[in-house]
Design an enzyme around this catalytic site. Structure first.
Site, PDB file in Angstrom:
ATOM      1  N   GLN A  34       1.066 -10.885  -3.561  1.00  0.00           N
ATOM      2  CA  GLN A  34      -0.337 -10.481  -3.500  1.00  0.00           C
ATOM      3  C   GLN A  34      -0.778  -9.884  -4.833  1.00  0.00           C
ATOM      4  O   GLN A  34      -0.007  -9.176  -5.493  1.00  0.00           O
ATOM      5  CB  GLN A  34      -0.542  -9.428  -2.413  1.00  0.00           C
ATOM      6  CG  GLN A  34      -0.428  -9.940  -0.997  1.00  0.00           C
ATOM      7  CD  GLN A  34      -0.717  -8.843   0.005  1.00  0.00           C
ATOM      8  OE1 GLN A  34      -0.137  -7.767  -0.058  1.00  0.00           O
ATOM      9  NE2 GLN A  34      -1.625  -9.109   0.933  1.00  0.00           N
ATOM     10  N   HIS A  56      -5.115  -0.724  -5.761  1.00  0.00           N
ATOM     11  CA  HIS A  56      -5.665   0.388  -4.994  1.00  0.00           C
ATOM     12  C   HIS A  56      -6.371   1.344  -5.940  1.00  0.00           C
ATOM     13  O   HIS A  56      -5.900   1.597  -7.055  1.00  0.00           O
ATOM     14  CB  HIS A  56      -4.567   1.114  -4.223  1.00  0.00           C
ATOM     15  CG  HIS A  56      -3.953   0.270  -3.151  1.00  0.00           C
ATOM     16  ND1 HIS A  56      -2.845  -0.524  -3.380  1.00  0.00           N
ATOM     17  CD2 HIS A  56      -4.309   0.056  -1.855  1.00  0.00           C
ATOM     18  CE1 HIS A  56      -2.537  -1.181  -2.274  1.00  0.00           C
ATOM     19  NE2 HIS A  56      -3.409  -0.849  -1.339  1.00  0.00           N
ATOM     20  N   HIS A  67      -8.619  -0.398  -0.945  1.00  0.00           N
ATOM     21  CA  HIS A  67      -7.731  -1.549  -1.112  1.00  0.00           C
ATOM     22  C   HIS A  67      -8.551  -2.693  -1.686  1.00  0.00           C
ATOM     23  O   HIS A  67      -9.706  -2.877  -1.293  1.00  0.00           O
ATOM     24  CB  HIS A  67      -7.167  -2.031   0.229  1.00  0.00           C
ATOM     25  CG  HIS A  67      -6.451  -1.006   1.027  1.00  0.00           C
ATOM     26  ND1 HIS A  67      -5.085  -0.906   1.048  1.00  0.00           N
ATOM     27  CD2 HIS A  67      -6.912  -0.040   1.862  1.00  0.00           C
ATOM     28  CE1 HIS A  67      -4.725   0.078   1.862  1.00  0.00           C
ATOM     29  NE2 HIS A  67      -5.820   0.614   2.366  1.00  0.00           N
ATOM     30  N   ASP A  87      -2.406  -7.210  -5.572  1.00  0.00           N
ATOM     31  CA  ASP A  87      -2.791  -5.995  -4.866  1.00  0.00           C
ATOM     32  C   ASP A  87      -3.246  -4.918  -5.837  1.00  0.00           C
ATOM     33  O   ASP A  87      -2.652  -4.745  -6.911  1.00  0.00           O
ATOM     34  CB  ASP A  87      -1.590  -5.470  -4.074  1.00  0.00           C
ATOM     35  CG  ASP A  87      -1.954  -5.130  -2.651  1.00  0.00           C
ATOM     36  OD1 ASP A  87      -3.156  -5.040  -2.359  1.00  0.00           O
ATOM     37  OD2 ASP A  87      -1.041  -4.954  -1.833  1.00  0.00           O
ATOM     38  N   ARG A 120       6.467 -11.565   5.374  1.00  0.00           N
ATOM     39  CA  ARG A 120       5.901 -11.460   6.717  1.00  0.00           C
ATOM     40  C   ARG A 120       6.439 -12.585   7.584  1.00  0.00           C
ATOM     41  O   ARG A 120       6.494 -13.737   7.159  1.00  0.00           O
ATOM     42  CB  ARG A 120       4.368 -11.512   6.664  1.00  0.00           C
ATOM     43  CG  ARG A 120       3.782 -10.353   5.878  1.00  0.00           C
ATOM     44  CD  ARG A 120       2.275 -10.406   5.817  1.00  0.00           C
ATOM     45  NE  ARG A 120       1.752  -9.374   4.932  1.00  0.00           N
ATOM     46  CZ  ARG A 120       0.477  -9.244   4.602  1.00  0.00           C
ATOM     47  NH1 ARG A 120      -0.410 -10.092   5.094  1.00  0.00           N
ATOM     48  NH2 ARG A 120       0.080  -8.294   3.783  1.00  0.00           N
ATOM     49  N   LYS A 146     -15.514  -2.912   5.026  1.00  0.00           N
ATOM     50  CA  LYS A 146     -14.924  -3.809   4.034  1.00  0.00           C
ATOM     51  C   LYS A 146     -15.902  -4.908   3.638  1.00  0.00           C
ATOM     52  O   LYS A 146     -16.870  -5.202   4.353  1.00  0.00           O
ATOM     53  CB  LYS A 146     -13.638  -4.442   4.565  1.00  0.00           C
ATOM     54  CG  LYS A 146     -13.840  -5.320   5.798  1.00  0.00           C
ATOM     55  CD  LYS A 146     -12.538  -5.987   6.232  1.00  0.00           C
ATOM     56  CE  LYS A 146     -12.760  -6.895   7.443  1.00  0.00           C
ATOM     57  NZ  LYS A 146     -11.561  -7.677   7.786  1.00  0.00           N
ATOM     58  N   CYS A 164       0.796  -1.240   0.000  1.00  0.00           N
ATOM     59  CA  CYS A 164       0.000   0.000   0.000  1.00  0.00           C
ATOM     60  C   CYS A 164       0.830   1.292   0.000  1.00  0.00           C
ATOM     61  O   CYS A 164       0.569   2.195  -0.815  1.00  0.00           O
ATOM     62  CB  CYS A 164      -0.951   0.012   1.191  1.00  0.00           C
ATOM     63  SG  CYS A 164      -1.668  -1.576   1.610  1.00  0.00           S
TER      64      CYS A 164
END
Length: 683
Positions: A427, A431, A557, A429, A409, A511, A380
């Protein structure tokens, strides 16, 4: 996860409610980890098939709606169907499982008087109880089950008693049960409730339970496994012995569940990953299943470290197909693709708040020329920096950026689990930066894109949750209301059923979470879309509105697949390693009857490869062996070549599922193959 109704105080004190799938080693039975997080019968074997009542899930409009869906593929149309209840659908089953946990604890303490009890909740497929005692053996489990059967046959009543906190403490101290004292301290409600089994054993508990032990069908109860579990889930605490059991209302349900477990084990992505040479990981998983120790060793990179995935050529080509399809769809839907670094200065993660709130999941910082850098745990902040590279006008919105970004992680070695829980993963991902009045349309666009991507793989049934504002949050009441209404309206427009999880949203915004349902009826969390009021504030991102005033944009997100590694694991188990033609790493094998046909086979293979097909020539064995090898490796198509095929310039095509298709010219085979791949169908 929402707690079950009428949960006992001792359950509320437990930090890890076990979910059905996927399960980490710490929280799942050491047995055939039901599914995945899992020797099986073939899918076509006769027996009871596991069927669940579909609840709180929605079907893609593009798929036929069924009232029920088999959780295991049915190879025979005449299979007897057994609908398995859940804790949510059957209060009786929940009570049976909860009582079984108590009966098991009573049996253990009768057989092992020095054992100390801790907690014993019901779980999705049964129950477990944790004990502080010496390690148990297979023989011990059999003894415990026999003692449980005796307690059940005695039909002892279960009696609820209310006592004061002082009285409960006095009784616990008299039994010398230190863990129960700790549980008692965590119970805030008064009075304290106790459940007795006859006059011989009791436990702190809020219920519910069956009226007497005789209400349990002992033949529908099995003890499945023993696993180690830290008290309170903290590795600094005492290691306990966790006994897992399963309990059902009748024997047919147990039989169907057992069949389901076997099918889940047959699909275990760790085993198939090794058998099909798809990937490997530096992680040896040893666990007990049905009292038999099995070793899955999919590690060939012993020096690499745990939780790091090595994609082998066959797995890598599937990943390439996934990524290529993902990118094409996103470009068509107006996203711009990004590539960003894997590390950044530690200051970036301070601004984002990750160091304050996410530090335990981040790796240690590294010193680079007297500046501290950090491996990224998320993508992000990078996308925000790309946004901030220039001033934006309200006319620029919406701005959509997407990246297949690898993040790192920290996970304890004991929690690593195949592809489902790793230390480095990619990911999908994305945005979206937009205006307040664009939220609904952008969310609806994400839902459409999600359906398009997941539908490629045959996922048609979803469980959807809309999570709203929690007690602690950032952002104004007005923007929370607008964002939540926008999410609701987008779901309503889509026609998808959903549950509202009141107060279950992130502190930074509401969400939507979407779980997919695989071929066995198991649900997997993959897709999410989240509105964020926090990071735009932290990074002070703005745009210029129609009045030339600076405003703060809305940030959304979203991820569809979640992580490529985990989604690949789900796909392996969904397909049982039998990938459809368009996705199979090897789409066809060309098999010469003798080496005399090898030159022609090589020519055909070159032609097919030039058209973009994934083919290989295999020889050196007798034809029946070549065919068996291809079927073992789950190759969809085989092209058999003998002297007649060479002379006529043809191929005899055999399908792994449909048998002989027939003899045809190479050009016809290419045309039919192109059509099948384009339409994502079989030949």
């Amino acid at each position: 996860m929402a707690a079950p109704s009428a949960s006992a105080p001792l359950l509320r004190s437990h930090p890890h409610r076990r979910t059905l799938f996927p399960l980490t080693p710490r929280h799942r039975p050491a047995t055939a980890s039901l599914l995945g997080l899992p020797p099986r019968k073939p899918a076509s074997s006769r027996g009871l098939s596991y069927t669940t009542v579909r609840s709180s899930s929605t079907a893609s409009p593009s798929a036929p709606v069924e009232e029920e869906a088999a959780a295991a593929p049915s190879g025979d149309a005449d299979k007897e169907r057994v609908v398995l209840p859940t804790n949510e659908s059957s209060d009786r089953l929940l009570r049976i499982r909860h009582t079984c946990a108590h009966v098991m604890a009573m049996a253990v303490q009768k057989l092992f008087p020095n054992s100390k009890v801790t907690i014993g909740p019901w779980i999705d497929n049964g129950f477990y109880y944790d004990f502080d005692m010496d390690p148990l053996t297979d023989k011990d489990l059999k003894k415990i089950k026999k003692e449980m059967d005796r307690i059940i046959r005695r039909n002892l009543p279960l009696v609820r008693e209310e006592v004061s906190r002082e009285e409960a403490q006095k009784r616990i101290e008299a039994l010398n049960e230190p863990y129960k004292l700790e549980i008692l301290e965590s119970i805030k409600e008064e009075p304290i409730t106790i459940y007795h089994i006859g006059e011989e054993w009791w436990d702190l508990c809020a219920g519910p339970h069956v009226e007497s032990t005789g209400k349990i069908n002992g033949k529908a109860v099995e003890l499945e496994s023993v696993a180690g579990a830290y008290w309170r889930g903290d590795e600094k605490n005492q290691m306990l012995q966790r006994i897992y059991g399963t309990a059902w209302e009748n024997e047919d349900q147990l039989k169907a569940y057992t069949h389901f477990k076997e099918e889940a084990k047959r699909r275990d992505h760790r085993r198939l990953g090794q058998d099909l040479d798809l990937f490997s990981i530096q992680h040896n998983a040893v666990y007990i299943e049905c009292f038999t120790v099995l070793l899955y060793d999919i590690s060939i990179q012993e020096d690499a470290g745990g939780g790091l995935v090595f994609w082998h050529p066959k797995g890598a080509i599937i990943r390439h197909i996934l990524e290529d399809s993902w990118k094409q769809i996103h470009l068509q839907q107006g996203y711009d693709l990004l590539y960003t670094p894997h590390v950044a200065k530690a200051d970036l993660w301070k601004i984002s708040g990750h160091i304050d709130f996410y530090k335990e999941s981040m790796y240690n910082q590294m010193d680079v020329e007297d500046e501290m850098y950090q491996l990224r745990p998320m993508n992000c902040p990078y996308h925000i920096l790309v946004y901030k590279r220039k001033l934006h006008s309200y006319r620029d919105f919406p701005i959509r950026v997407a990246e297949l970004g690898t993040v790192y992680r920290y996970e304890l070695s004991g929690s690593l689990h195949g592809l489902f829980r790793v230390r480095g993963f990619t990911q999908d991902d994305a945005h979206i930066f937009c205006l307040e009045d664009q939220i609904k349309d952008e969310i609806r666009g994400v839902l459409d894109l999600t359906e398009q991507i997941l539908g490629q793989f045959g996922f048609r049934y979803y469980e959807i949750n809309l999570s709203t504002r929690p007690e602690k949050s950032v952002g104004t009441d007005d923007i929370w209301e607008k964002a939540t209404v926008a999410l609701k309206n987008a779901l309503d427009d889509k026609g998808w059923e959903y549950k509202v999880d009141k107060g279950g949203g992130a502190f930074y915004g509401p969400k939507i979470d979407l779980k997919i349902e695989d071929a066995l009826g198991r649900k997997w969390q993959c897709s999410t879309v989240q509105v964020d009021f926090n990071l735009p504030e932290r990074f002070d991102i703005t745009y210029v509105d129609s009045n030339t005033e600076k405003r703060r944009p809305i940030m959304i997100h979203r991820a569809v697949l979640g992580s490529l590694e985990r989604f690949f694991g789900v796909l392996i188990e969904h397909y049982a390693g039998d990938f459809p033609l368009w996705l199979a790493p090897t789409q066809a094998r060309i098999l010469p009857v003798t080496d005399n046909e090898l030159q022609y086979c090589d020519e055909v293979a070159s032609e097919l490869k030039s058209r973009g097909f994934r083919v290989e020539v295999c020889h050196g064995e007798r034809l029946p062996k070549l065919i068996r090898n291809a079927e073992t490796q789950k190759v969809p198509l085989m092209a058999v070549v003998g002297p007649k095929e060479v002379q006529a310039r043809t191929l005899t095509i055999r399908s792994r599922h449909n048998g002989e298709i027939g003899t045809m010219p190479v050009d016809e085979f290419i045309t039919r193959l192109q059509l099948a791949v384009a339409n994502k169908t079989s030949l």
